[in-house]
Scaffold this motif. Structure first.
Motif, PDB file in Angstrom:
ATOM      1  N   THR A   7       0.823  -1.207   0.000  1.00 15.13           N
ATOM      2  CA  THR A   7       0.000   0.000   0.000  1.00 15.13           C
ATOM      3  C   THR A   7       0.855   1.254   0.000  1.00 15.13           C
ATOM      4  O   THR A   7       0.600   2.208  -0.744  1.00 15.13           O
ATOM      5  CB  THR A   7      -0.911   0.006   1.258  1.00 15.13           C
ATOM      6  N   LEU A  14       1.679   6.904  -6.778  1.00 17.84           N
ATOM      7  CA  LEU A  14       0.590   7.794  -7.192  1.00 17.84           C
ATOM      8  C   LEU A  14       0.897   9.249  -6.893  1.00 17.84           C
ATOM      9  O   LEU A  14       0.575  10.140  -7.681  1.00 17.84           O
ATOM     10  CB  LEU A  14      -0.716   7.384  -6.493  1.00 17.84           C
TER      11      LEU A  14
ATOM     12  N   LEU B  11      -5.230   2.468   5.353  1.00 20.12           N
ATOM     13  CA  LEU B  11      -4.308   2.530   4.218  1.00 20.12           C
ATOM     14  C   LEU B  11      -5.012   2.157   2.916  1.00 20.12           C
ATOM     15  O   LEU B  11      -4.794   2.769   1.869  1.00 20.12           O
ATOM     16  CB  LEU B  11      -3.113   1.591   4.459  1.00 20.12           C
ATOM     17  N   LEU B  12      -5.886   1.142   2.980  1.00 18.37           N
ATOM     18  CA  LEU B  12      -6.597   0.752   1.771  1.00 18.37           C
ATOM     19  C   LEU B  12      -7.524   1.860   1.291  1.00 18.37           C
ATOM     20  O   LEU B  12      -7.615   2.144   0.093  1.00 18.37           O
ATOM     21  CB  LEU B  12      -7.402  -0.535   2.028  1.00 18.37           C
ATOM     22  N   SER B  14      -7.099   5.070   1.826  1.00 22.60           N
ATOM     23  CA  SER B  14      -6.233   6.118   1.279  1.00 22.60           C
ATOM     24  C   SER B  14      -5.836   5.770  -0.147  1.00 22.60           C
ATOM     25  O   SER B  14      -5.848   6.607  -1.049  1.00 22.60           O
ATOM     26  CB  SER B  14      -4.965   6.284   2.119  1.00 22.60           C
ATOM     27  N   THR B  15      -5.474   4.503  -0.327  1.00 25.27           N
ATOM     28  CA  THR B  15      -5.061   4.067  -1.665  1.00 25.27           C
ATOM     29  C   THR B  15      -6.198   4.230  -2.662  1.00 25.27           C
ATOM     30  O   THR B  15      -6.018   4.727  -3.784  1.00 25.27           O
ATOM     31  CB  THR B  15      -4.635   2.582  -1.633  1.00 25.27           C
ATOM     32  N   LEU B  18      -6.620   7.811  -3.693  1.00 29.20           N
ATOM     33  CA  LEU B  18      -5.575   8.231  -4.620  1.00 29.20           C
ATOM     34  C   LEU B  18      -5.769   7.616  -6.003  1.00 29.20           C
ATOM     35  O   LEU B  18      -5.492   8.247  -7.019  1.00 29.20           O
ATOM     36  CB  LEU B  18      -4.199   7.868  -4.067  1.00 29.20           C
ATOM     37  N   VAL B  19      -6.272   6.384  -6.022  1.00 29.08           N
ATOM     38  CA  VAL B  19      -6.540   5.752  -7.318  1.00 29.08           C
ATOM     39  C   VAL B  19      -7.610   6.553  -8.061  1.00 29.08           C
ATOM     40  O   VAL B  19      -7.485   6.816  -9.265  1.00 29.08           O
ATOM     41  CB  VAL B  19      -6.994   4.288  -7.130  1.00 29.08           C
ATOM     42  N   SER B  22      -6.077   9.633  -9.349  1.00 28.25           N
ATOM     43  CA  SER B  22      -5.172   9.299 -10.439  1.00 28.25           C
ATOM     44  C   SER B  22      -5.936   8.991 -11.723  1.00 28.25           C
ATOM     45  O   SER B  22      -5.579   9.432 -12.809  1.00 28.25           O
ATOM     46  CB  SER B  22      -4.326   8.090 -10.037  1.00 28.25           C
ATOM     47  N   TYR B  25      -7.106  12.204 -13.340  1.00 21.96           N
ATOM     48  CA  TYR B  25      -6.047  12.877 -14.104  1.00 21.96           C
ATOM     49  C   TYR B  25      -5.724  12.118 -15.382  1.00 21.96           C
ATOM     50  O   TYR B  25      -5.519  12.685 -16.443  1.00 21.96           O
ATOM     51  CB  TYR B  25      -4.775  13.000 -13.265  1.00 21.96           C
ATOM     52  N   MET B  29      -6.348  14.238 -18.567  1.00 21.22           N
ATOM     53  CA  MET B  29      -5.169  14.978 -18.996  1.00 21.22           C
ATOM     54  C   MET B  29      -4.064  14.096 -19.558  1.00 21.22           C
ATOM     55  O   MET B  29      -3.487  14.411 -20.580  1.00 21.22           O
ATOM     56  CB  MET B  29      -4.598  15.765 -17.810  1.00 21.22           C
ATOM     57  N   LYS B  30      -3.794  12.979 -18.929  1.00 17.68           N
ATOM     58  CA  LYS B  30      -2.541  12.311 -19.249  1.00 17.68           C
ATOM     59  C   LYS B  30      -2.558  11.535 -20.565  1.00 17.68           C
ATOM     60  O   LYS B  30      -1.536  11.405 -21.211  1.00 17.68           O
ATOM     61  CB  LYS B  30      -2.152  11.359 -18.115  1.00 17.68           C
TER      62      LYS B  30
END
Lengths: 218, 210
Positions: A7, A14, B11-12, B14-15, B18-19, B22, B25, B29-30
């Motif tokens: 994680t 990221l 943590l999961l 949070s991940t 962020l995914v 991501s 974006y 954009m990317k």
């Protein structure tokens, strides 16, 4: 334990991917006129603005404070009049007035620089219809630029602070007597929408619609 | 043990957040940028463009049908394309609200084949506002004045675009097609890959949205 390590790795990757985008974003805070544009567009915008003289981080950074007439949001066309401090001023790091035009006939945005505002002084910035040219823009008592534009009508008005980074302390920002020209007469703004994409810059409504101040949180 | 479980769940989550960021974006954009375009070249003159604050900061992104319903009720006859080039699909409309929380009568309709919703980067955008005349000077404008299906229109190839993000994706130019239909002015900006023929075809096949 393996899950935690995986994680953390994913988070780091990221964050690394997202970093460049945060760097690229221009920062804004200020007022839009909320009204729908009249059929014939607006004929002018005006504001009495304090000149702040703040530190600009080294590198390709600047801040500017301005009034703008939007000619088209779709293509990104506008006429803007304000002052600037940063690496791109004619004398790097100095305060300068400028008028910027972007329309369907310009090769690139045209920017005319004018010498030179005094820190902590207030000036009245305007963009307004003209009888000979399409527009005139400038600072009362200091200079006037005359401009033609295609398109010739306007769809919105803005008064904003803009900067390459919101690390810049914009304390002292003070826009007063915002006025728009509708049917050829000047009127104080009677509607507005605040806009900002910064989490550390804050705006204070100094009157209901036509005065605002901004600062950076400590 | 309990503490460890909470930590793992945190943590999961949070991940996951962020995914989501991501993916946003990546889709917006990317996909169309090359690695060297990811970081803005701060010495590029186009990055010195000052320009206005984006319209998105004052508006909301709404469903086209929701906006057209309100506009139709207030007597605005919204016409939109029925034949689109490539894989363009309608994404929505950026529109500001009035004091009484109704949609205003100025909106920017977004079309994309790549899930782009930003005005600066979508492949086709249509700026709509009340108006019965074309907003260009016949003496000085660089494009041509014409009619499409009997409606006054203006077409300009290679019109400069002021959006820095657009320039980084497509280059500096676009095609403008402006047309007046039933007292609404439609300003279309197409990416360079949309030819004048494509744009005229889009404008020729606009019909009343009911």
């Amino acid at each position: 334990m393996k899950i935690i390590k995986t994680t953390i790795c994913v988070i780091i990757i990221l964050l690394a991917l997202g970093g460049p985008f945060a760097f690229a974003e221009r920062k804004y805070i200020g007022y839009y006129l909320q009204k729908d544009p009249p059929l014939s567009g607006y004929y002018g915008v005006k504001a009495y603005v304090n000149t702040i003289d703040q530190t600009v981080p080294s590198g390709s950074n600047f801040y500017c404070e301005w009034v703008t007439i939007i000619l088209s949001y779709a293509n990104g066309y506008w006429i803007q009049c304000g002052y600037n401090k940063g690496y791109d001023s004619p004398t790097s790091g100095a305060l300068y007035w400028y008028v910027e035009l972007m329309d369907s006939t310009t090769e690139d945005p045209e920017i005319n620089w004018w010498y030179q505002p005094t820190a902590n002084n207030y000036y009245t910035y305007f963009v307004e219809e003209d009888s000979t040219y399409d527009w005139k823009a400038g600072v009362f008592g200091q200079f006037i630029d005359y401009l033609d534009s295609d398109p010739f009508w306007s769809v919105d008005l803005q008064t904003f602070v803009e900067a390459t980074t919101d690390d810049i302390v914009i304390n002292g920002t003070d826009f007063q007597y915002l006025e728009y020209k509708g049917n050829h007469d000047w009127n104080l703004w009677d509607q507005h929408v605040s806009g900002s994409n910064s989490s550390v810059w804050w705006i204070v409504d100094a009157s209901e619609h036509y005065e605002w101040e901004a600062f950076r949180e400590p | 043990m309990k503490y460890k479980n909470i930590l793992i769940i945190t943590l999961l989550l949070s991940t996951l957040s962020l995914v989501v960021v991501s993916v946003y974006y990546t889709t917006n954009m990317k996909k169309t940028t090359t690695p060297e375009e990811d970081v803005v070249d701060i010495d590029d003159p186009s990055n010195r463009i000052k320009g206005p604050a984006p319209f998105e900061l004052k508006s909301t992104f709404a469903l086209i049908t929701t906006v057209s319903d309100q506009w139709n009720k207030s007597g605005m006859s919204l016409h939109l394309p029925t034949k689109l080039s490539g894989k363009l699909i309608p994404m929505g409309v950026w529109i500001s609200c009035t004091d009484d929380n109704k949609y205003g009568d100025y909106g920017i309709f977004i079309y994309s084949a790549k899930n782009r919703t930003k005005i600066a980067t979508a492949e086709l955008v249509i700026e709509v506002r009340p108006g019965s005349v074309l907003p260009f000077n016949k003496e000085s404008a660089l494009g041509i004045f014409t009619t499409i299906n009997g409606c006054d229109a203006y077409i300009q190839e290679n019109a400069l675009v002021g959006h820095v993000e657009y320039r980084k994706l497509y280059g500096n130019n676009s095609t403008i097609l402006c047309i007046i239909i039933d007292n609404l002015c439609y300003w279309m900006r197409g990416m360079p890959q949309l030819s004048v023929k494509d744009m005229v075809n889009i404008a020729s096949n606009m019909s009343l949205l009911k």
